[in-house]
Design an enzyme around this catalytic site. Structure first.
Site, mmCIF file in Angstrom:
data_model
loop_
_atom_site.group_PDB
_atom_site.id
_atom_site.type_symbol
_atom_site.label_atom_id
_atom_site.label_comp_id
_atom_site.label_asym_id
_atom_site.label_seq_id
_atom_site.Cartn_x
_atom_site.Cartn_y
_atom_site.Cartn_z
ATOM 1 N N SER A 187 3.765 -5.569 -3.679
ATOM 2 C CA SER A 187 2.336 -5.344 -3.466
ATOM 3 C C SER A 187 1.565 -4.995 -4.732
ATOM 4 O O SER A 187 0.384 -5.301 -4.827
ATOM 5 C CB SER A 187 2.141 -4.248 -2.423
ATOM 6 O OG SER A 187 2.847 -3.090 -2.784
ATOM 7 N N HIS A 215 2.895 -8.560 2.638
ATOM 8 C CA HIS A 215 1.907 -9.257 1.803
ATOM 9 C C HIS A 215 2.178 -10.759 1.740
ATOM 10 O O HIS A 215 1.586 -11.454 0.910
ATOM 11 C CB HIS A 215 1.892 -8.679 0.385
ATOM 12 C CG HIS A 215 1.177 -7.368 0.309
ATOM 13 N ND1 HIS A 215 -0.197 -7.265 0.254
ATOM 14 C CD2 HIS A 215 1.642 -6.101 0.314
ATOM 15 C CE1 HIS A 215 -0.550 -5.996 0.210
ATOM 16 N NE2 HIS A 215 0.548 -5.261 0.246
ATOM 17 N N LYS A 246 -2.752 -6.903 7.884
ATOM 18 C CA LYS A 246 -3.240 -7.565 6.667
ATOM 19 C C LYS A 246 -3.758 -8.957 7.061
ATOM 20 O O LYS A 246 -4.841 -9.058 7.644
ATOM 21 C CB LYS A 246 -2.146 -7.613 5.596
ATOM 22 C CG LYS A 246 -1.634 -6.202 5.201
ATOM 23 C CD LYS A 246 -0.794 -6.221 3.967
ATOM 24 C CE LYS A 246 0.019 -4.951 3.764
ATOM 25 N NZ LYS A 246 -0.742 -3.724 3.583
HETATM 26 C C1 LIG Z 1 5.003 -4.139 1.614
HETATM 27 C C2 LIG Z 1 4.378 -3.280 2.675
HETATM 28 N N1 LIG Z 1 5.130 -2.870 3.702
HETATM 29 C C3 LIG Z 1 4.614 -2.096 4.681
HETATM 30 C C4 LIG Z 1 3.303 -1.692 4.664
HETATM 31 C C5 LIG Z 1 2.767 -0.827 5.754
HETATM 32 O O1 LIG Z 1 2.057 -1.619 6.655
HETATM 33 P P1 LIG Z 1 1.228 -0.938 7.816
HETATM 34 O O2 LIG Z 1 -0.160 -0.750 7.302
HETATM 35 O O3 LIG Z 1 1.321 -1.895 8.954
HETATM 36 O O4 LIG Z 1 1.900 0.372 8.127
HETATM 37 C C6 LIG Z 1 2.474 -2.107 3.616
HETATM 38 C C7 LIG Z 1 1.057 -1.679 3.573
HETATM 39 O O5 LIG Z 1 0.494 -1.353 2.583
HETATM 40 C C8 LIG Z 1 3.024 -2.917 2.595
HETATM 41 O O6 LIG Z 1 2.273 -3.334 1.556
#
Ligand SMILES: Cc1ncc(COP(=O)(O)O)c(C=O)c1O
Length: 399
Positions: A187, A215, A246
């Site tokens: 990310s 992502h 997202k």
């Molecule tokens: C790689 C990754 N995994 C998990 C999450 C968490 O997602 P959620 O907002 O559904 O908890 C994010 C959110 O920023 C993320 O970028």
């Protein structure tokens, strides 16, 4: 409340302000989109949302949520195994599995929860889980929790370093099961994980490969099916976790996708599933509709790719050196945290909303503004943002 406790919090908050790392929330009075109406500022171009496919304010996605509210009411009023599971949750889970190419999927209130549930539920004391050094915080915390709950062995391999991963797996021959977890798209860098390489190393050691596509879902591959499609490996990743917050409508929720045994076992044993309500029916319906729109309109993914490449080239032409890559995450590295925050503040003054990230979210000395491009951006939005980057970049003598 204890006075000492309150004053300790106040002191810490003052420290954040002194160090220039205090986060001020910006309030928005419109749907998420290529531009939003920001309180006190008016219309700003958004370069910091995960609304990759522009579905957050899509009329069909909104209507699906509204219809579900009428059909199912506000929510389940308890956890699923106690109080029943709405049919829309089953339909959503079928759609998620279809999209990422697995037999089955199970939804959670967030991908954070999905990542927290995965190693801690599926592994035991005789097992090992290894994590890429740059994995998302939810994977890191999920692994910490797994260690505390199950006493499984845990470890970190250097970012994208298959040799290090191989060595760490070789040293774990005594472990019953070995699990490797990697972000599909990292990310903070926008880098794509080397899935073929990870698959090969995992196969060599009979390890379970888990990829977080948060992502990448809706972003990579011709049809937005994620890194597995990007690499021609659909069906070859053991477990995929991803978010509904997202590209897929941006509301909330996440899922774990894999074999029927994996999702059934999580249904039986995952604590965030057993002790917490399901996502609201409205959110499930909007996310399901987002998947249907993506399946019907894969051209959104191609537009996203074209937009990302236009904006990246625009930054390069101005003299910036964005982190190389091919995803819509385009970080511009600035060095110290204060520099990234200053750049982000000045860009906001010019009507562009892009967040600065510093230590400890990214390594010391690699603070950055992270631009995120959407299929909803028009050339006019991107040109407006590039003009702001030029003005601020020149003012701060960055270009
Ligand atoms: C790689 C990754 N995994 C998990 C999450 C968490 O997602 P959620 O907002 O559904 O908890 C994010 C959110 O920023 C993320 O970028």
């Amino acid at each position: 409340m204890s006075k000492a406790f309150e004053s300790s919090l106040r002191e810490a908050l003052e420290g954040f302000k002194r160090d220039g790392v205090y986060k001020r929330l910006n309030y928005i009075d419109s749907p998420q989109g290529a531009v939003v109406d920001m309180e006190g500022r008016g219309e700003v171009v958004v370069l910091s949302s995960n609304n990759y496919l522009g579905l957050s304010d899509n009329p069909e996605v909104i209507a699906a949520g509204q219809e579900a509210l009428e059909e199912y009411g506000a929510g389940t009023s308890s956890v699923r195994f106690i109080c029943g599971t709405f049919t829309v949750h089953r339909e959503l889970e079928q759609a998620c599995a279809r999209l990422v190419g697995t037999q089955s999927s199970l939804s959670f209130v967030s991908c954070w929860n999905a990542n927290e549930a995965t190693p801690g539920t599926l592994l035991g004391e005789q097992d090992l889980v290894l994590s890429d050094r740059l994995n998302h915080a939810s994977i890191i915390d999920g692994i910490r929790l797994a260690k505390a709950i199950t006493k499984c062995q845990t470890g970190v391999y250097e970012h994208a370093d298959l040799k290090d991963l191989d060595a760490k797996l070789s040293a774990a021959k005594d472990r019953r099961f070995k699990m490797v977890i990697s972000d599909g798209v990292f990310s903070m860098e926008g880098a794509i994980a080397d899935l073929p390489g990870l698959r090969e190393v995992c196969d060599k050691h009979d390890a379970i490969l888990v990829v977080d596509d948060s992502h990448a879902t809706g972003v990579l591959g011709t049809h937005g099916r994620g890194p597995a499609e990007h690499f021609g490996m659909v069906g070859k990743i053991d477990i995929i976790t991803s978010t509904l917050g997202k590209a897929l409508g941006g509301a909330a929720g996440g899922f774990v996708a894999g074999s029927a045994e994996v999702t059934d076992y999580l249904t039986q044993r995952a604590r965030p599933q057993l002790f917490s309500n399901a996502i609201p029916a409205t959110v499930a319906a909007s996310a399901k509709k987002s998947i249907e729109v993506l399946e019907r309109e894969p051209q959104r993914v191609e537009l996203l790719r074209q937009n990302a490449s236009y904006f990246r080239q625009g930054l390069i032409d101005l003299g910036f050196k964005p982190h190389p890559g091919e995803t819509p995450i385009i970080p511009v590295i600035l060095g110290e945290t204060a520099a990234a925050i200053q750049m982000s503040d000045k860009l906001l003054d010019e009507g562009v909303f892009v967040t600065g990230f510093g230590f400890p979210v990214v390594p010391q000395g690699q603070a950055r503004v992270r631009c995120q491009i959407s299929a909803a951006h028009t050339k006019e939005h991107m040109d407006r943002a590039l003009a702001a980057f030029k003005k601020v970049g020149e003012k701060l003598k960055l270009i």
